[in-house]
Write an enzyme that holds these catalytic residues in place. Structure first.
Site, short mmCIF file in Angstrom:
data_model
loop_
_atom_site.label_atom_id
_atom_site.label_comp_id
_atom_site.label_asym_id
_atom_site.label_seq_id
_atom_site.Cartn_x
_atom_site.Cartn_y
_atom_site.Cartn_z
CB CYS A 95 3.91 -0.51 8.83
SG CYS A 95 3.77 -0.27 6.78
CG ASP A 117 -2.24 -0.87 0.96
OD1 ASP A 117 -2.00 -1.93 0.68
OD2 ASP A 117 -3.19 -0.58 1.47
CB SER A 137 -3.32 4.46 5.93
OG SER A 137 -2.22 3.79 6.73
CB CYS A 164 1.24 -6.22 3.30
SG CYS A 164 2.95 -6.09 3.93
CG ASP A 165 -2.05 -2.63 4.25
OD1 ASP A 165 -2.45 -1.39 4.46
OD2 ASP A 165 -0.94 -3.00 4.53
CE LYS A 166 -6.36 -2.68 1.06
NZ LYS A 166 -5.31 -2.32 1.70
CD GLU A 225 -4.67 2.84 2.68
OE1 GLU A 225 -4.95 1.50 3.36
OE2 GLU A 225 -3.64 3.08 2.47
#
Length: 560
Positions: free
Chosen positions: A193, A79, A472, A120-122, A446
């Site tokens: 992160c 992202d 985010s 990670c995010d997705k 985002e």
């Protein structure tokens, strides 16, 4: 019967055995259960950079427990790398590609079980969606969080510190030398992160769902514990195959509610609302995730607090007991008879868990000493969000739980960012960023940079931001995202004009534009549906099929 026997047993299946043997698999290898290792390793994503080593330990565990591991690659976009440009249009839709590709590989190769490696995010939500869709034995194993960087602005820095610092630089608050220095010190090593963004939220919630071994979501990327988790996961997937504990035996309504309560208790990313909705959809569950978030937020205390809500990072959370300790503290509110990938119930996991480190009490609080008496995520409705809007009061100052201000409207993320940096956004403004929803974006980008620029310019406590896009997990300040219906579908957010008064009332779960119904009706007559921004390729298809944020942003084929 194992799925793989359909292609590996019998004289008539020599073709498949010969194909595997061309890659070095032996006759004995092909008599064992086949375990797919879906690995999102790449040199594009710091959260996945260590997954080669983790995958090897998973393979060791599988082979040790009597299986044959078969590794394949999965895409995974960061992202952070997509922020603020056209690449972000692809991030949310990539979740569907990840789920589809894993489903495809599992069915083409008739794997008996899957280990899903992603951080990670997705990627984690896409992998959980694939597991729910396939309903075979599956375990998700993330790569772990990175360490925090050099101290900056009162906390350990990370990638987002650089964006905040750019806002500070534009406002003359720091020197160019101070800004440039962060480039080499904000991210000291690989991993997801270091803060509680969407990546670490979903890694933690995979644990809470029972789809990741205890501590598997938050053990540091660079730790020996992460490699041990790899081997343990390889061994455990074989037990799930033997006992036929499939994904849908774990991904139940109870598991979704447990994850919702965990998310509320740790004030996780607002994106979790959308991802849990999508996972429940793929598991064909009869649960309304948005309504559950709304109802459970009133009775679920906030027991954990991490950056961006405070200075402590995910590794601090892990050292303070992580998800296991949080769920232990929450257990009176949880459905602890839920099955998990340990092949034991949540109650059994809690009672048998051995903590590596003594409790610090810095990140994980007990129920008698909560950070707050309600959950860290709130669902808002009103004249501006008839279906829903999502906010994260656990991440911003309580003085902002009620905000009333004048709208300043932008029809894209880029236009808003340019105005913020130019000083056009002032105290008392409610920044409206629209046409960034699943269809209108497309891809529901985002609004990370816009929020960080507001922070850097010292406007976090004097402005608000609302959008039909997403946020985010690292954002703080007064914000409401996921506004549905979105602007591209004619939602009220498309009708707002500069100077309109907007009222955000978190405590009463309201989001209103203070304009008469008659005036809004007149504006609607003049509104025209915009042309799609992409008319071909993957995004051309996605914007035709994407549902609203309130429905999880899933692809609905009845749109055809």
């Amino acid at each position: 019967m194992l799925r793989s026997t359909h292609i590996l047993e019998g004289l008539h299946n020599q073709y498949y055995r010969a194909t595997y043997k061309s890659m070095g698999f032996s006759t004995e290898d092909l008599k064992r259960p086949l375990i797919g290792i879906a690995n999102a390793w790449s040199e594009c994503v710091p959260g996945h950079y260590n997954l080669r080593q983790v995958a090897q330990r998973v393979k060791d565990g599988v082979y040790r427990a009597g299986g044959t591991p078969v590794e394949f690659g999965v895409i995974g976009g960061c992202d952070g790398m997509g922020q603020g440009h056209d690449g972000m249009h692809f991030i949310m839709p990539s979740r569907e590609l990840i789920a589809n590709s894993i489903e495809s590989m599992a069915q083409i190769n008739l794997f008996d079980g899957l280990v899903l490696l992603g951080s990670c995010d997705k990627i984690v939500p896409g992998m959980l969606m694939a597991a729910a869709r396939l309903d075979i034995p599956c375990i998700v194993l993330p790569g772990g969080p990175m360490e925090g960087g050099v101290m900056f602005d009162g906390r350990q820095s990370d990638q987002t510190s650089s964006t905040e610092a750019y806002g500070m630089l534009s406002a003359g608050k720091i020197t160019e030398a101070e800004y440039v220095a962060l480039e080499d010190t904000a991210c000291p090593g690989c991993g997801s992160c270091s803060y509680l963004g969407t990546a670490n939220t979903m890694c933690a919630l995979s644990e809470a769902l029972g789809m990741t071994l205890p501590d598997g979501g938050t053990a540091p990327a660079a730790s020996a514990a992460r490699l041990v988790q790899g081997q343990d996961t390889g061994v455990k997937i074989m037990e799930l195959v033997e006992k036929q504990i499939t994904a849908r035996k774990i991904l139940t309504n109870a598991a979704i509610r447990n994850a919702i309560k965990t998310c509320l208790a740790m004030s996780g990313s607002t994106n979790a609302v959308m991802h849990l909705t999508a996972i429940a959809h793929e598991a064909e569950l009869d649960i309304h995730v948005l309504n559950e978030f709304d109802a459970l937020s009133a009775s679920t205390p906030q027991l954990a607090k991490m950056n961006p809500s405070c200075q402590y990072n995910i590794i601090d959370f892990y050292l303070d007991g992580g998800v296991p300790r949080l769920m232990e503290h929450l257990q009176s509110l949880l459905e602890t008879d839920a099955m998990t990938v340990t092949a034991h119930t949540l109650a059994e996991n809690i009672s048998s868990h051995k903590y590596r480190y003594p409790a610090t009490g810095l990140v994980n609080h007990t129920p008698d000493n909560p950070f707050g008496y309600t959950g860290g995520i709130a669902v808002l409705r009103g004249t501006l969000a008839p279906n829903t809007g999502i906010t994260k009061p656990g991440a911003f100052d309580k003085s902002l739980h009620y905000f009333k201000g004048e709208a300043i409207c932008f029809d894209s993320e880029e236009a808003a960012e340019e105005a913020i940096l130019a000083g056009k956004v002032r105290d008392g403004h409610v920044v409206v960023i629209r046409y960034e929803g699943p269809k209108g974006g497309p891809g529901m980008r985002e609004m990370y940079k816009a929020m960080k620029y507001l922070y850097g310019r010292g406007l976090t406590k004097s402005t608000a931001l609302i959008t039909d896009g997403r946020f985010s997990g690292t954002n703080n300040g007064c914000f409401v995202g996921h506004i549905s219906p979105e602007a591209a579908e004619g939602g009220p957010i498309a009708l707002v004009r500069d100077g309109d008064l907007i009222e955000i009332d978190v405590n009463n779960k309201k989001l209103d534009v203070l304009v008469s119904p008659e005036e809004l009706s007149e504006r609607r007559k003049a509104w025209k549906r915009p042309e799609p921004k992409f008319k071909k390729g993957w995004l051309g298809l996605y914007c035709k099929l994407a549902s609203s944020g309130a429905e999880g942003g899933i692809m609905k084929f009845d749109h055809l």
